[in-house]
Design a protein around this motif. Structure first.
Motif, PDB file in Angstrom:
ATOM      1  N   VAL A   1      -3.808   8.503  14.271  1.00 34.24           N
ATOM      2  CA  VAL A   1      -2.746   8.099  15.189  1.00 34.24           C
ATOM      3  C   VAL A   1      -3.356   7.401  16.401  1.00 34.24           C
ATOM      4  O   VAL A   1      -2.884   6.345  16.829  1.00 34.24           O
ATOM      5  N   TYR A   2      -4.421   7.965  16.944  1.00 35.59           N
ATOM      6  CA  TYR A   2      -5.071   7.338  18.096  1.00 35.59           C
ATOM      7  C   TYR A   2      -5.689   5.995  17.720  1.00 35.59           C
ATOM      8  O   TYR A   2      -5.690   5.060  18.515  1.00 35.59           O
ATOM      9  N   THR A   3      -6.199   5.888  16.509  1.00 37.67           N
ATOM     10  CA  THR A   3      -6.709   4.611  16.022  1.00 37.67           C
ATOM     11  C   THR A   3      -5.581   3.596  15.942  1.00 37.67           C
ATOM     12  O   THR A   3      -5.734   2.448  16.355  1.00 37.67           O
ATOM     13  N   ASP A   4      -4.439   4.020  15.428  1.00 33.07           N
ATOM     14  CA  ASP A   4      -3.293   3.136  15.299  1.00 33.07           C
ATOM     15  C   ASP A   4      -2.762   2.718  16.675  1.00 33.07           C
ATOM     16  O   ASP A   4      -2.379   1.564  16.871  1.00 33.07           O
ATOM     17  N   VAL A   5      -2.756   3.632  17.625  1.00 32.24           N
ATOM     18  CA  VAL A   5      -2.342   3.293  18.994  1.00 32.24           C
ATOM     19  C   VAL A   5      -3.255   2.203  19.550  1.00 32.24           C
ATOM     20  O   VAL A   5      -2.788   1.239  20.163  1.00 32.24           O
ATOM     21  N   ALA A   6      -4.553   2.342  19.337  1.00 33.67           N
ATOM     22  CA  ALA A   6      -5.508   1.356  19.843  1.00 33.67           C
ATOM     23  C   ALA A   6      -5.366   0.015  19.124  1.00 33.67           C
ATOM     24  O   ALA A   6      -5.457  -1.048  19.751  1.00 33.67           O
ATOM     25  N   LEU A   7      -5.140   0.035  17.819  1.00 35.70           N
ATOM     26  CA  LEU A   7      -5.044  -1.203  17.055  1.00 35.70           C
ATOM     27  C   LEU A   7      -3.769  -1.973  17.352  1.00 35.70           C
ATOM     28  O   LEU A   7      -3.782  -3.194  17.470  1.00 35.70           O
ATOM     29  N   ARG A   8      -2.654  -1.262  17.449  1.00 34.23           N
ATOM     30  CA  ARG A   8      -1.356  -1.920  17.535  1.00 34.23           C
ATOM     31  C   ARG A   8      -0.749  -1.906  18.934  1.00 34.23           C
ATOM     32  O   ARG A   8       0.329  -2.443  19.135  1.00 34.23           O
ATOM     33  N   SER A   9      -1.389  -1.252  19.874  1.00 32.40           N
ATOM     34  CA  SER A   9      -0.878  -1.171  21.256  1.00 32.40           C
ATOM     35  C   SER A   9       0.555  -0.657  21.290  1.00 32.40           C
ATOM     36  O   SER A   9       1.435  -1.262  21.894  1.00 32.40           O
ATOM     37  N   CYS A  10       0.784   0.440  20.606  1.00 30.47           N
ATOM     38  CA  CYS A  10       2.126   1.019  20.589  1.00 30.47           C
ATOM     39  C   CYS A  10       2.051   2.477  21.020  1.00 30.47           C
ATOM     40  O   CYS A  10       0.977   3.015  21.230  1.00 30.47           O
ATOM     41  N   GLY A  11       3.200   3.098  21.142  1.00 31.83           N
ATOM     42  CA  GLY A  11       3.267   4.481  21.579  1.00 31.83           C
ATOM     43  C   GLY A  11       2.840   5.461  20.501  1.00 31.83           C
ATOM     44  O   GLY A  11       2.723   5.116  19.325  1.00 31.83           O
ATOM     45  N   TYR A  12       2.658   6.703  20.931  1.00 31.19           N
ATOM     46  CA  TYR A  12       2.173   7.749  20.024  1.00 31.19           C
ATOM     47  C   TYR A  12       3.147   7.978  18.867  1.00 31.19           C
ATOM     48  O   TYR A  12       2.731   8.050  17.714  1.00 31.19           O
ATOM     49  N   LEU A  13       4.419   8.100  19.164  1.00 35.12           N
ATOM     50  CA  LEU A  13       5.395   8.384  18.106  1.00 35.12           C
ATOM     51  C   LEU A  13       5.519   7.229  17.123  1.00 35.12           C
ATOM     52  O   LEU A  13       5.671   7.450  15.914  1.00 35.12           O
TER      53      LEU A  13
ATOM     54  N   VAL B   1       1.368   5.718  10.677  1.00 32.45           N
ATOM     55  CA  VAL B   1       0.312   6.368   9.897  1.00 32.45           C
ATOM     56  C   VAL B   1       0.914   7.180   8.749  1.00 32.45           C
ATOM     57  O   VAL B   1       0.411   7.145   7.619  1.00 32.45           O
ATOM     58  N   VAL B   2       1.998   7.893   9.012  1.00 36.52           N
ATOM     59  CA  VAL B   2       2.654   8.668   7.942  1.00 36.52           C
ATOM     60  C   VAL B   2       3.182   7.726   6.871  1.00 36.52           C
ATOM     61  O   VAL B   2       3.063   8.008   5.672  1.00 36.52           O
ATOM     62  N   ARG B   3       3.758   6.587   7.287  1.00 34.71           N
ATOM     63  CA  ARG B   3       4.270   5.622   6.321  1.00 34.71           C
ATOM     64  C   ARG B   3       3.145   5.063   5.462  1.00 34.71           C
ATOM     65  O   ARG B   3       3.272   4.968   4.235  1.00 34.71           O
ATOM     66  N   VAL B   4       2.023   4.719   6.084  1.00 43.93           N
ATOM     67  CA  VAL B   4       0.882   4.173   5.336  1.00 43.93           C
ATOM     68  C   VAL B   4       0.309   5.234   4.396  1.00 43.93           C
ATOM     69  O   VAL B   4       0.018   4.957   3.234  1.00 43.93           O
ATOM     70  N   ALA B   5       0.176   6.462   4.897  1.00 43.63           N
ATOM     71  CA  ALA B   5      -0.368   7.543   4.062  1.00 43.63           C
ATOM     72  C   ALA B   5       0.576   7.867   2.909  1.00 43.63           C
ATOM     73  O   ALA B   5       0.120   8.146   1.791  1.00 43.63           O
ATOM     74  N   ALA B   6       1.883   7.821   3.146  1.00 47.47           N
ATOM     75  CA  ALA B   6       2.849   8.125   2.087  1.00 47.47           C
ATOM     76  C   ALA B   6       2.927   7.005   1.064  1.00 47.47           C
ATOM     77  O   ALA B   6       3.192   7.263  -0.118  1.00 47.47           O
TER      78      ALA B   6
ATOM     79  N   PRO C   1      -0.858   7.626  -1.135  1.00 47.98           N
ATOM     80  CA  PRO C   1      -1.397   8.972  -0.901  1.00 47.98           C
ATOM     81  C   PRO C   1      -2.771   9.215  -1.526  1.00 47.98           C
ATOM     82  O   PRO C   1      -3.617   9.863  -0.911  1.00 47.98           O
ATOM     83  N   LEU C   2      -2.996   8.691  -2.726  1.00 50.71           N
ATOM     84  CA  LEU C   2      -4.300   8.911  -3.357  1.00 50.71           C
ATOM     85  C   LEU C   2      -5.412   8.179  -2.613  1.00 50.71           C
ATOM     86  O   LEU C   2      -6.492   8.732  -2.392  1.00 50.71           O
ATOM     87  N   THR C   3      -5.141   6.958  -2.210  1.00 46.91           N
ATOM     88  CA  THR C   3      -6.134   6.194  -1.461  1.00 46.91           C
ATOM     89  C   THR C   3      -6.406   6.839  -0.115  1.00 46.91           C
ATOM     90  O   THR C   3      -7.553   6.959   0.311  1.00 46.91           O
ATOM     91  N   TYR C   4      -5.335   7.276   0.556  1.00 45.17           N
ATOM     92  CA  TYR C   4      -5.492   7.918   1.856  1.00 45.17           C
ATOM     93  C   TYR C   4      -6.324   9.196   1.743  1.00 45.17           C
ATOM     94  O   TYR C   4      -7.237   9.426   2.538  1.00 45.17           O
ATOM     95  N   MET C   5      -6.037  10.025   0.761  1.00 40.83           N
ATOM     96  CA  MET C   5      -6.796  11.270   0.589  1.00 40.83           C
ATOM     97  C   MET C   5      -8.239  10.977   0.176  1.00 40.83           C
ATOM     98  O   MET C   5      -9.154  11.696   0.578  1.00 40.83           O
TER      99      MET C   5
ATOM    100  N   TYR D   1      -9.342   3.217   7.530  1.00 39.81           N
ATOM    101  CA  TYR D   1      -7.915   3.083   7.789  1.00 39.81           C
ATOM    102  C   TYR D   1      -7.554   1.616   7.995  1.00 39.81           C
ATOM    103  O   TYR D   1      -6.515   1.155   7.510  1.00 39.81           O
ATOM    104  N   CYS D   2      -8.399   0.878   8.699  1.00 43.30           N
ATOM    105  CA  CYS D   2      -8.159  -0.554   8.882  1.00 43.30           C
ATOM    106  C   CYS D   2      -8.145  -1.282   7.542  1.00 43.30           C
ATOM    107  O   CYS D   2      -7.317  -2.169   7.321  1.00 43.30           O
ATOM    108  N   MET D   3      -9.048  -0.899   6.645  1.00 43.24           N
ATOM    109  CA  MET D   3      -9.045  -1.508   5.313  1.00 43.24           C
ATOM    110  C   MET D   3      -7.772  -1.153   4.558  1.00 43.24           C
ATOM    111  O   MET D   3      -7.209  -1.992   3.858  1.00 43.24           O
ATOM    112  N   LEU D   4      -7.293   0.069   4.719  1.00 41.67           N
ATOM    113  CA  LEU D   4      -6.050   0.480   4.077  1.00 41.67           C
ATOM    114  C   LEU D   4      -4.874  -0.302   4.655  1.00 41.67           C
ATOM    115  O   LEU D   4      -3.988  -0.741   3.923  1.00 41.67           O
ATOM    116  N   LEU D   5      -4.861  -0.509   5.965  1.00 44.03           N
ATOM    117  CA  LEU D   5      -3.805  -1.311   6.592  1.00 44.03           C
ATOM    118  C   LEU D   5      -3.864  -2.754   6.130  1.00 44.03           C
ATOM    119  O   LEU D   5      -2.830  -3.368   5.874  1.00 44.03           O
ATOM    120  N   THR D   6      -5.048  -3.307   6.038  1.00 47.59           N
ATOM    121  CA  THR D   6      -5.208  -4.684   5.601  1.00 47.59           C
ATOM    122  C   THR D   6      -4.706  -4.844   4.173  1.00 47.59           C
ATOM    123  O   THR D   6      -4.040  -5.815   3.855  1.00 47.59           O
TER     124      THR D   6
END
Length: 175
Positions: free
Chosen positions: A26-38, A44-49, A52-56, A141-146
């Motif tokens: 979450v803190y990584t995502d805040v830094a990357l996207r300049s958005c709020g915690y929520l 992050v939950v959306r990307v992980a969901a 799920p196998l790649t995230y784990m 996580y950045c690779m997963l987002l990409t």
């Protein structure tokens, strides 16, 4: 009333487990996207969901790297400390460079000194590997987002300020 309390408790425990799984990112995502915690939690939950196998696999490989790194660094540091304290050949070489220097290394309890050195080595290795773990985890996580969107650098859709407005607001707060 007890059933309702039990349902609320289970819901809170489920949310806590999900947040503990994604909190580092979450803190990584805040830094990357300049958005709020929520907003970052939602992303992050959306990307992980969505993967799920790649995230784990990413999370597990980062944890394995941390454990192996601490074990190797701490073990090697402990072994080297023991060798320096107990090797008579190293003591002779030291005496050749500095006269009677090995007498300063003489200790009555090599095991106790080695245990103390092991504690220091493992503590330093743990600190180093925690930074390495977070960096590796963030890069994965950045690779997963990409892989998901093709562009991890875009800002959150929910962010009320553009990057220029945020910069102006930040500059104004320091004046």
């Amino acid at each position: 009333a007890q059933v309702l309390c039990c349902c609320c408790l289970c819901t809170v425990m489920c949310i806590e487990r999900i947040l503990s799984l994604v909190n580092d990112l979450v803190y990584t995502d805040v830094a990357l996207r300049s958005c709020g915690y929520l907003d970052a939690v939602d992303n992050v939950v959306r990307v992980a969901a969505s993967n799920p196998l790649t995230y784990m696999a990413i999370k597990a490989s980062a944890i394995v790297m941390r454990v192996v790194g601490v074990s190797i660094l701490g073990g090697c540091g402990t072994f080297i400390s023991y060798q320096v304290l107990s090797s008579s050949e190293l003591h002779r070489q030291l005496d050749m460079v500095f006269e009677n220097a090995s007498t300063m290394l003489v200790t009555s309890n090599i095991l106790g000194t080695t245990i103390a050195a092991a504690l220091v080595c493992f503590y330093v290795a743990l600190a180093f590997m925690m930074v390495f773990y977070q960096t590796t985890y963030s890069l994965m996580y950045c690779m997963l987002l990409t892989g998901e969107s093709g562009d991890w650098s875009k800002s959150c859709e929910m962010s009320p300020l553009s990057s220029g407005q945020r910069r102006t607001a930040l500059e104004a707060s320091f004046e």
